[in-house]
Scaffold this active site. Structure first.
Site, PDB file in Angstrom:
ATOM      1  CE  LYS A  85      -4.055  -1.726   2.448  1.00 18.73           C
ATOM      2  NZ  LYS A  85      -4.653  -1.951   3.759  1.00 18.73           N
TER       3      LYS A  85
ATOM      4  CD  GLN B 171      -3.823  -4.301   6.739  1.00 21.24           C
ATOM      5  OE1 GLN B 171      -3.723  -3.349   5.961  1.00 21.24           O
ATOM      6  NE2 GLN B 171      -4.435  -5.421   6.401  1.00 21.24           N
TER       7      GLN B 171
ATOM      8  CG  ASP C 201     -10.139   0.258   5.035  1.00 21.35           C
ATOM      9  OD1 ASP C 201      -9.918  -0.080   3.847  1.00 21.35           O
ATOM     10  OD2 ASP C 201      -9.519  -0.192   6.007  1.00 21.35           O
TER      11      ASP C 201
END
Ligand code: NDP
Length: 298
Positions: free
Chosen positions: A54, A98, A121
């Site tokens: 990422k 995460q 997200d």
């Protein structure tokens, strides 16, 4: 006849290129450089690799990366403090924590603490509500990726019979909401669905997101249908003299399905690469929203 392969690598590379161009224009015309903070707590090796990929993609797209790596034993209060700092930091336009998090931390509490306008997200309950209500907001990246792949095959999804297998908050439900917003006729199937093969057989567009290796068989698929396989399952190699390394398979029996489907995503190389590309897009959109600018049409 063998299905058209929906090449997620090429489609995601194209999307990343467009995001990079838009980021360049934003910097040139407004002096604005969108920033993303990826927070990793401890982390197994898969999470570490994922976060590293990422960060690389973020930098390549010209975005600022504000990675935070906390120890495995960090307390919930300490993580909440960090989220508070990132929420207040004007340079940080997107925050991604995460998952999974270690057991001492309540993931729902952490997600709810992220500023919804920085929730790239798309997991915050407010963004889930916005998506369900058809309001502008940030939608989950994998779900956005699935819809983009479907639209690489169909100019319009309106009126298509879509079946989504899986109803998680991060994939199944948001995919279904996005397909509904595209005017598909959507059925959501799950582990309690009766006669799943018959439900799948009516799908013009089948999205498989249940985390069950190769469960969807070729015979379940309507001839000519578009199949989007979200599953990422690591299965052991075969034993014996020619022992093979573990391999990654999807939720669809690819070899069988590609002989029946009209178009299908491979695993790997289908939905996976789209998730990171859509994360970059969400970060760009978040930065534009926070600065009162229209989101670029990409
Ligand atoms: P979850 O485990 O959270 O959800 C799985 C869903 O599938 C549940 O709704 C469950 O139903 C349903 N399900 C499980 N077994 C069956 C069955 N036998 N028949 C029908 N439905 C079933 O998984 P996620 O949504 O997080 O992930 C799904 C898959 O997608 C995984 O393989 C994951 O690795 C992959 N993934 C891939 C990403 C990518 O970037 N390509 C990103 C995120 C996930 P119920 O609700 O009834 O339990």
């Amino acid at each position: 006849m063998s299905a058209r392969i929906i090449d997620g690598k090429t489609i995601s590379a194209d999307l990343r290129g467009k995001v990079t161009d838009a980021v360049h224009r934003l910097r040139r015309d407004r002096g604005l450089v969108p920033g993303l903070a990826v927070v990793l707590v401890g982390g197994n090796s898969a999470s570490k690799v994922y976060v590293r990929n990422k960060s690389k993609a973020v930098t390549e797209a010209g975005l600022q990366s504000f990675d935070q790596h906390l120890p495995e034993n960090v307390s919930e209060a300490e993580l909440l403090d960090l989220i508070g700092l990132l929420n207040a930091d004007e340079k940080v336009n997107g925050i991604l924590v995460q998952l999974p998090l270690p057991p001492q931390i309540d993931a729902d509490k952490i997600i709810a603490a992220i500023d919804p306008d920085k929730d790239v997200d798309g997991f915050h309950p407010l963004n889930a509500g916005r998506l369900a209500s058809g309001l502008p907001g940030l939608a989950p990246c994998t779900a956005l990726g699935c819809v983009r792949l479907a639209k690489a095959v169909h100019t319009s999804l309106a009126g298509l019979e879509a079946v989504v297998i899986g109803r998680s908050n991060i994939v199944g439900k948001p995919v279904a909401q996005l397909l509904l917003a595209e005017n598909a006729t959507v059925t959501i199937a799950h582990s309690k669905t009766l006669d799943l093969p018959s439900v799948c057989a009516r799908a013009d567009l089948l999205v498989a997101a249940m985390g069950r290796p190769e469960m969807v068989r070729g015979g379940w698929i309507k001839p000519g249908a578009t199949v989007i396989d979200v599953g990422i399952n690591r299965i052991a190699g075969e034993s014996g003299k020619e022992a093979k390394k573990p391999r990654i398979v999807g939720d669809v029996a690819y070899g069988e399905a590609k002989e029946i489907a009209g178009a299908i995503t491979p695993v790997p190389g289908g939905v996976g690469p789209m998730t990171i590309a859509c994360l970059l897009l969400n970060t760009l959109h978040a930065a534009c929203m926070q600065n009162g600018l229209p989101a670029p049409k990409i």
